[in-house]
Design a protein around this motif. Sequence first.
Motif, PDB file in Angstrom:
ATOM      1  N   LEU A  35      60.571  54.527  61.589  1.00 26.19           N
ATOM      2  CA  LEU A  35      61.804  55.291  61.474  1.00 26.19           C
ATOM      3  C   LEU A  35      61.938  56.268  62.628  1.00 26.19           C
ATOM      4  O   LEU A  35      60.949  56.663  63.244  1.00 26.19           O
ATOM      5  CB  LEU A  35      61.865  56.057  60.147  1.00 26.19           C
ATOM      6  N   GLY A  36      63.166  56.703  62.868  1.00 26.08           N
ATOM      7  CA  GLY A  36      63.451  57.684  63.905  1.00 26.08           C
ATOM      8  C   GLY A  36      64.944  57.693  64.172  1.00 26.08           C
ATOM      9  O   GLY A  36      65.660  56.782  63.757  1.00 26.08           O
ATOM     10  N   SER A  37      65.410  58.704  64.847  1.00 20.58           N
ATOM     11  CA  SER A  37      66.840  58.819  65.114  1.00 20.58           C
ATOM     12  C   SER A  37      67.289  57.750  66.110  1.00 20.58           C
ATOM     13  O   SER A  37      66.460  57.090  66.749  1.00 20.58           O
ATOM     14  CB  SER A  37      67.158  60.212  65.659  1.00 20.58           C
ATOM     15  N   ILE A 227      54.143  60.782  54.971  1.00 21.45           N
ATOM     16  CA  ILE A 227      54.926  60.944  56.200  1.00 21.45           C
ATOM     17  C   ILE A 227      56.389  61.245  55.913  1.00 21.45           C
ATOM     18  O   ILE A 227      57.014  62.083  56.586  1.00 21.45           O
ATOM     19  CB  ILE A 227      54.804  59.681  57.072  1.00 21.45           C
ATOM     20  N   LEU A 228      56.952  60.597  54.910  1.00 20.95           N
ATOM     21  CA  LEU A 228      58.388  60.738  54.656  1.00 20.95           C
ATOM     22  C   LEU A 228      58.644  61.891  53.699  1.00 20.95           C
ATOM     23  O   LEU A 228      59.129  61.732  52.576  1.00 20.95           O
ATOM     24  CB  LEU A 228      58.950  59.418  54.132  1.00 20.95           C
ATOM     25  N   ARG A 229      58.318  63.083  54.195  1.00 22.99           N
ATOM     26  CA  ARG A 229      58.563  64.334  53.472  1.00 22.99           C
ATOM     27  C   ARG A 229      59.744  65.071  54.092  1.00 22.99           C
ATOM     28  O   ARG A 229      60.108  64.814  55.246  1.00 22.99           O
ATOM     29  CB  ARG A 229      57.316  65.217  53.502  1.00 22.99           C
ATOM     30  N   GLU A 230      60.317  65.975  53.338  1.00 29.23           N
ATOM     31  CA  GLU A 230      61.529  66.649  53.791  1.00 29.23           C
ATOM     32  C   GLU A 230      61.345  67.318  55.143  1.00 29.23           C
ATOM     33  O   GLU A 230      62.190  67.188  56.035  1.00 29.23           O
ATOM     34  CB  GLU A 230      61.976  67.680  52.746  1.00 29.23           C
ATOM     35  N   GLU A 231      60.225  68.031  55.317  1.00 38.35           N
ATOM     36  CA  GLU A 231      60.059  68.784  56.556  1.00 38.35           C
ATOM     37  C   GLU A 231      59.894  67.884  57.777  1.00 38.35           C
ATOM     38  O   GLU A 231      60.420  68.178  58.860  1.00 38.35           O
ATOM     39  CB  GLU A 231      58.878  69.765  56.448  1.00 38.35           C
ATOM     40  N   LEU A 232      59.177  66.760  57.630  1.00 43.95           N
ATOM     41  CA  LEU A 232      59.005  65.853  58.765  1.00 43.95           C
ATOM     42  C   LEU A 232      60.287  65.086  59.067  1.00 43.95           C
ATOM     43  O   LEU A 232      60.627  64.859  60.230  1.00 43.95           O
ATOM     44  CB  LEU A 232      57.856  64.888  58.493  1.00 43.95           C
ATOM     45  N   LEU A 233      61.000  64.680  58.035  1.00 49.63           N
ATOM     46  CA  LEU A 233      62.269  63.989  58.250  1.00 49.63           C
ATOM     47  C   LEU A 233      63.287  64.907  58.913  1.00 49.63           C
ATOM     48  O   LEU A 233      64.051  64.497  59.785  1.00 49.63           O
ATOM     49  CB  LEU A 233      62.818  63.453  56.924  1.00 49.63           C
ATOM     50  N   LYS A 235      62.562  67.322  60.952  1.00 50.88           N
ATOM     51  CA  LYS A 235      62.152  67.434  62.351  1.00 50.88           C
ATOM     52  C   LYS A 235      62.561  66.200  63.141  1.00 50.88           C
ATOM     53  O   LYS A 235      63.020  66.302  64.293  1.00 50.88           O
ATOM     54  CB  LYS A 235      60.639  67.632  62.420  1.00 50.88           C
ATOM     55  N   ALA A 236      62.431  65.024  62.531  1.00 52.48           N
ATOM     56  CA  ALA A 236      62.737  63.775  63.228  1.00 52.48           C
ATOM     57  C   ALA A 236      64.235  63.580  63.445  1.00 52.48           C
ATOM     58  O   ALA A 236      64.667  63.096  64.493  1.00 52.48           O
ATOM     59  CB  ALA A 236      62.168  62.591  62.457  1.00 52.48           C
ATOM     60  N   PHE A 237      65.038  63.982  62.454  1.00 49.74           N
ATOM     61  CA  PHE A 237      66.473  63.703  62.518  1.00 49.74           C
ATOM     62  C   PHE A 237      67.318  64.944  62.812  1.00 49.74           C
ATOM     63  O   PHE A 237      68.546  64.847  62.929  1.00 49.74           O
ATOM     64  CB  PHE A 237      66.934  63.055  61.210  1.00 49.74           C
ATOM     65  N   ASP A 238      66.665  66.100  62.926  1.00 45.50           N
ATOM     66  CA  ASP A 238      67.360  67.339  63.275  1.00 45.50           C
ATOM     67  C   ASP A 238      68.493  67.648  62.304  1.00 45.50           C
ATOM     68  O   ASP A 238      69.600  68.029  62.697  1.00 45.50           O
ATOM     69  CB  ASP A 238      67.896  67.273  64.707  1.00 45.50           C
ATOM     70  N   THR A 254      63.429  56.914  44.353  1.00 44.36           N
ATOM     71  CA  THR A 254      63.425  58.048  45.270  1.00 44.36           C
ATOM     72  C   THR A 254      64.674  57.976  46.138  1.00 44.36           C
ATOM     73  O   THR A 254      64.927  56.948  46.774  1.00 44.36           O
ATOM     74  CB  THR A 254      62.176  58.030  46.165  1.00 44.36           C
ATOM     75  N   CYS A 255      65.447  59.047  46.139  1.00 45.63           N
ATOM     76  CA  CYS A 255      66.681  59.104  46.939  1.00 45.63           C
ATOM     77  C   CYS A 255      66.502  60.112  48.060  1.00 45.63           C
ATOM     78  O   CYS A 255      66.011  61.223  47.833  1.00 45.63           O
ATOM     79  CB  CYS A 255      67.861  59.516  46.057  1.00 45.63           C
ATOM     80  N   VAL A 256      66.863  59.733  49.266  1.00 45.81           N
ATOM     81  CA  VAL A 256      66.766  60.596  50.437  1.00 45.81           C
ATOM     82  C   VAL A 256      68.158  60.710  51.031  1.00 45.81           C
ATOM     83  O   VAL A 256      68.798  59.702  51.301  1.00 45.81           O
ATOM     84  CB  VAL A 256      65.796  60.011  51.483  1.00 45.81           C
ATOM     85  N   PHE A 257      68.623  61.946  51.218  1.00 41.81           N
ATOM     86  CA  PHE A 257      69.955  62.106  51.794  1.00 41.81           C
ATOM     87  C   PHE A 257      70.024  63.419  52.584  1.00 41.81           C
ATOM     88  O   PHE A 257      69.263  64.365  52.322  1.00 41.81           O
ATOM     89  CB  PHE A 257      71.034  62.076  50.718  1.00 41.81           C
ATOM     90  N   PRO A 258      70.899  63.451  53.591  1.00 39.22           N
ATOM     91  CA  PRO A 258      71.039  64.667  54.389  1.00 39.22           C
ATOM     92  C   PRO A 258      71.689  65.772  53.570  1.00 39.22           C
ATOM     93  O   PRO A 258      72.650  65.528  52.842  1.00 39.22           O
ATOM     94  CB  PRO A 258      71.928  64.220  55.566  1.00 39.22           C
ATOM     95  N   ALA A 259      71.158  66.968  53.714  1.00 36.93           N
ATOM     96  CA  ALA A 259      71.730  68.106  52.989  1.00 36.93           C
ATOM     97  C   ALA A 259      72.974  68.615  53.716  1.00 36.93           C
ATOM     98  O   ALA A 259      73.074  68.464  54.947  1.00 36.93           O
ATOM     99  CB  ALA A 259      70.689  69.224  52.892  1.00 36.93           C
TER     100      ALA A 259
END
Length: 262
Positions: A35-37, A227-233, A235-238, A254-259
């Motif tokens: 994963l990454g931007s 690895i796929l924790r809020e703080e690292l994600l 940092k990766a996606f700004d 598990t749901c992941v979404f931009p705040a």
Amino acid sequence: MNFEVKSGSFNYSSKKEILKDISFSLEGPEIIAVLGSNGAGKTTLLKCMLGLLPFSKGGAYLDGENIDSIPQKVFRKKVGYVPQAKKASFSYSVKDMVVLGRSAELKEWERPGKKDWEKVDEALELLNIGYLRNRLCNQISGGEYQLVLIARALACEPSLLVLDEPESNLDFKNCSAVLSVISRLYEERGISAILNTHYPDHALSLSQKSLLIMPDGTAAFGSSQEILREELLQKAFDIPVLIRKIRLLKKEYTCVFPAPVA
């Protein structure tokens, strides 16, 4: 099988390094998500892993051997590549597209034989798309075409599939079908996979390990849950990221979404 990237770096000519000292290992069978931007170097990494681009430093190793020293036909028997699916503009039939995956088994100018066509049919039936055998690639849906490309990679019976954004540009149904196929190949056939994805929730549901490429070209690697924790994600996606678990029909997701950004 074992596949490793050790201290892999890459840059285009004199430009800044896109990838810096990337290291990870697959000890199959398992699934690794990358994963990454946009522009972080995900596709570039896959191409370096496959020998399609040269690492500027470091290298990729298959069962301890640098892939640069492995004959391409030998490598392609063990590692199948599924590129990003773009709508086919040529009129190959599905069966003819899939039999191209048998090229590593054929001598120069040799025509596919009975065994090769049997492997084509096996790959199509494994993915439940045997009904497409005689259809033209430019007359099927994007989701069907993505499955055809996976069948092409499977035709040579590899131990590892490398997939570049296999769920991109697909609707919910086709996306679910493609992810289910990857999961089923791993669970039922012991076929490992390394795949690029834009979706952390897909990675969390599908992969055992994740490689998260950061904006500076470095990467974090480990179990997907670590690895796929809020703080690292973030940092990766700004962008602020929220991870929440929901329970539906006796199953937890598990749901992941931009705040929202103020």
